[in-house]
Design an enzyme around this catalytic site. Structure first.
Site, mmCIF file in Angstrom:
data_model
loop_
_atom_site.group_PDB
_atom_site.id
_atom_site.type_symbol
_atom_site.label_atom_id
_atom_site.label_comp_id
_atom_site.label_asym_id
_atom_site.label_seq_id
_atom_site.Cartn_x
_atom_site.Cartn_y
_atom_site.Cartn_z
ATOM 1 N N SER A 138 54.403 25.695 92.548
ATOM 2 C CA SER A 138 55.507 26.277 91.774
ATOM 3 C C SER A 138 55.456 25.665 90.374
ATOM 4 C CB SER A 138 56.827 25.890 92.432
ATOM 5 O OG SER A 138 57.913 26.198 91.589
ATOM 6 N N TYR A 151 62.736 19.436 96.966
ATOM 7 C CA TYR A 151 61.790 20.554 96.784
ATOM 8 C C TYR A 151 60.781 20.230 95.676
ATOM 9 C CZ TYR A 151 60.001 25.223 95.685
ATOM 10 O OH TYR A 151 59.181 26.302 95.453
HETATM 11 N N1 NAP Z 1 60.615 32.640 95.024
HETATM 12 C C1 NAP Z 1 60.351 31.786 94.045
HETATM 13 O O1 NAP Z 1 61.010 31.789 92.995
HETATM 14 C C2 NAP Z 1 59.190 30.814 94.179
HETATM 15 C C3 NAP Z 1 58.743 30.193 93.007
HETATM 16 C C4 NAP Z 1 57.692 29.290 93.090
HETATM 17 C C5 NAP Z 1 57.091 29.024 94.307
HETATM 18 N N2 NAP Z 1 57.544 29.644 95.428
HETATM 19 C C6 NAP Z 1 56.888 29.312 96.696
HETATM 20 O O2 NAP Z 1 56.378 30.485 97.275
HETATM 21 C C7 NAP Z 1 56.256 30.311 98.681
HETATM 22 C C8 NAP Z 1 56.788 31.534 99.391
HETATM 23 O O3 NAP Z 1 58.174 31.689 99.105
HETATM 24 P P1 NAP Z 1 58.845 33.108 98.799
HETATM 25 O O4 NAP Z 1 59.347 33.070 97.416
HETATM 26 O O5 NAP Z 1 57.966 34.218 99.209
HETATM 27 O O6 NAP Z 1 60.155 33.010 99.718
HETATM 28 P P2 NAP Z 1 60.510 33.693 101.118
HETATM 29 O O7 NAP Z 1 60.559 35.167 100.973
HETATM 30 O O8 NAP Z 1 61.744 32.976 101.570
HETATM 31 O O9 NAP Z 1 59.279 33.323 102.057
HETATM 32 C C9 NAP Z 1 59.087 32.045 102.581
HETATM 33 C C10 NAP Z 1 58.200 32.185 103.797
HETATM 34 O O10 NAP Z 1 57.906 30.872 104.305
HETATM 35 C C11 NAP Z 1 58.171 30.907 105.697
HETATM 36 N N3 NAP Z 1 58.403 29.598 106.284
HETATM 37 C C12 NAP Z 1 59.312 28.655 106.005
HETATM 38 N N4 NAP Z 1 59.185 27.610 106.830
HETATM 39 C C13 NAP Z 1 58.143 27.903 107.669
HETATM 40 C C14 NAP Z 1 57.515 27.238 108.752
HETATM 41 N N5 NAP Z 1 57.921 26.045 109.182
HETATM 42 N N6 NAP Z 1 56.462 27.838 109.370
HETATM 43 C C15 NAP Z 1 56.022 29.047 108.967
HETATM 44 N N7 NAP Z 1 56.595 29.744 107.966
HETATM 45 C C16 NAP Z 1 57.652 29.166 107.333
HETATM 46 C C17 NAP Z 1 59.382 31.832 105.827
HETATM 47 O O11 NAP Z 1 59.567 32.201 107.187
HETATM 48 P P3 NAP Z 1 61.011 32.637 107.768
HETATM 49 O O12 NAP Z 1 61.220 34.044 107.331
HETATM 50 O O13 NAP Z 1 60.858 32.498 109.230
HETATM 51 O O14 NAP Z 1 62.018 31.693 107.174
HETATM 52 C C18 NAP Z 1 58.909 32.951 104.925
HETATM 53 O O15 NAP Z 1 57.967 33.764 105.580
HETATM 54 C C19 NAP Z 1 56.986 29.006 99.013
HETATM 55 O O16 NAP Z 1 56.040 27.972 99.211
HETATM 56 C C20 NAP Z 1 57.804 28.728 97.749
HETATM 57 O O17 NAP Z 1 58.020 27.347 97.552
HETATM 58 C C21 NAP Z 1 58.588 30.545 95.388
#
Ligand code: NAP
Length: 277
Positions: A138, A151
């Site tokens: 991130s 985080y």
């Molecule tokens: N959205 C942002 O602004 C942003 C910015 C920078 C980086 N990121 C990074 O991008 C990545 C994906 O996030 P996203 O934005 O796509 O959010 P998201 O839609 O909430 O997706 C997160 C995913 O991670 C899964 N997850 C969480 N804990 C887990 C575990 N123990 N085992 C397997 N899966 C697990 C969730 O599963 P469940 O549905 O079961 O909870 C979901 O599929 C993360 O690493 C986040 O830190 C996001």
């Protein structure tokens, strides 16, 4: 030879879009998620487009679940060319308000699970003499700000891990890539946990609510998760992948400011941008 990919956290957001983008390009993709009841959206896309995707259960916090998933993939395909460590979540709460157990819980998913995945999959890639490991970090892996230290620290740790790993795995023909998205429109912010001590009695109540509303306002103008998926695809297609790929105008702006400003100027800039001080 068919390229085989494994993506974690594919129930929604960046993981789902990445699995679909990889499969559309012909990679046989194991789209994994911890709760298969959340597979409906992805199943529909797979069926409508007849994509080469197999949906598997994988809770990255659970070693047995990880071992089972990797064993199934190796039984079926005998190789893994691309690993996308995407699963992750966030926690609100200042350093004083986040307990050690809560810090550990955050690090378990966002950092230790990735170390475990790499320790299982790097030997497979070394034997193949090729592979790409993509770690979804991130912009918060390079910039600190108040109210989500658990985080942010987990993503800073992931950045360090990725930098070390590039040196260690490049002699074996394995690329290590870090993806640095800014604010992306996914379920991420709705799924964020609040530290138990971070309630109205906290001395940090004021800054906590200011930062949360600042970030939520930014989230409304966030970048689409498809753009992160496209950056991941580009990174694995590049002949000589860069160490990091930044996604989103906000991320570009913050990282450019960090480069151009002194540390103190940058702190003042973050205060102004994030919570108007
Ligand atoms: N959205 C942002 O602004 C942003 C910015 C920078 C980086 N990121 C990074 O991008 C990545 C994906 O996030 P996203 O934005 O796509 O959010 P998201 O839609 O909430 O997706 C997160 C995913 O991670 C899964 N997850 C969480 N804990 C887990 C575990 N123990 N085992 C397997 N899966 C697990 C969730 O599963 P469940 O549905 O079961 O909870 C979901 O599929 C993360 O690493 C986040 O830190 C996001």
């Amino acid at each position: 030879m068919e390229n085989v990919a494994l993506v974690t956290g594919c129930s929604s957001g960046i993981g789902l879009e990445t699995a679909v983008a990889l499969a559309r390009e012909g990679h046989f993709t194991f789209a994994t998620m911890r709760n298969l009841k959340k597979a409906e959206t992805l199943e529909k896309i797979v069926k409508d487009e007849n994509l080469p995707i197999s949906i598997l259960e994988l809770d990255v916090d659970n070693k047995e679940s990880m071992d089972n998933a990797i064993e199934k993939i190796m039984e079926q395909k005998g190789r893994i060319d691309t690993l996308v460590n995407n699963a992750g979540w966030g926690m609100w709460g200042t350093v004083e308000d986040v307990s050690i157990d809560e810090f550990k819980e955050q690090f378990e998913t966002n950092f230790f699970s990735i170390v475990r995945m790499i320790q299982k999959i790097a030997p497979i890639m070394r034997k193949q003499k090729s592979g790409s490991i993509v770690n979804v970090s991130s912009v918060a892996g390079r910039i600190g700000f108040p109210v989500s230290p658990a985080y942010i620290s987990s993503k800073f740790a992931l950045e360090g891990l990725s930098e070390c790993l590039r040196f260690e795995l490049s002699p074996f023909g394995i690329n290590v890539i870090t993806i640095e998205p800014g604010v992306i429109k996914t379920n991420f912010f709705d799924s964020m946990k609040m530290a138990k001590k971070s309630d109205s009695n906290s001395v940090y109540n004021d800054i906590t609510s200011k930062v949360i509303s600042g970030v939520k306002m930014m989230a409304e103008m966030g970048t689409e998760p498809k753009e992160v998926a496209n950056a991941i695809l580009k990174s694995i297609n590049d002949k000589n992948p860069l160490p990091r790929y930044i996604v989103g105008n906000d991320a570009m702006m913050f990282l450019e400011a960090k480069k151009m400003k002194t540390d103190i100027e940058f702190e003042n800039y973050i205060k102004k941008e994030l919570y108007g001080e």
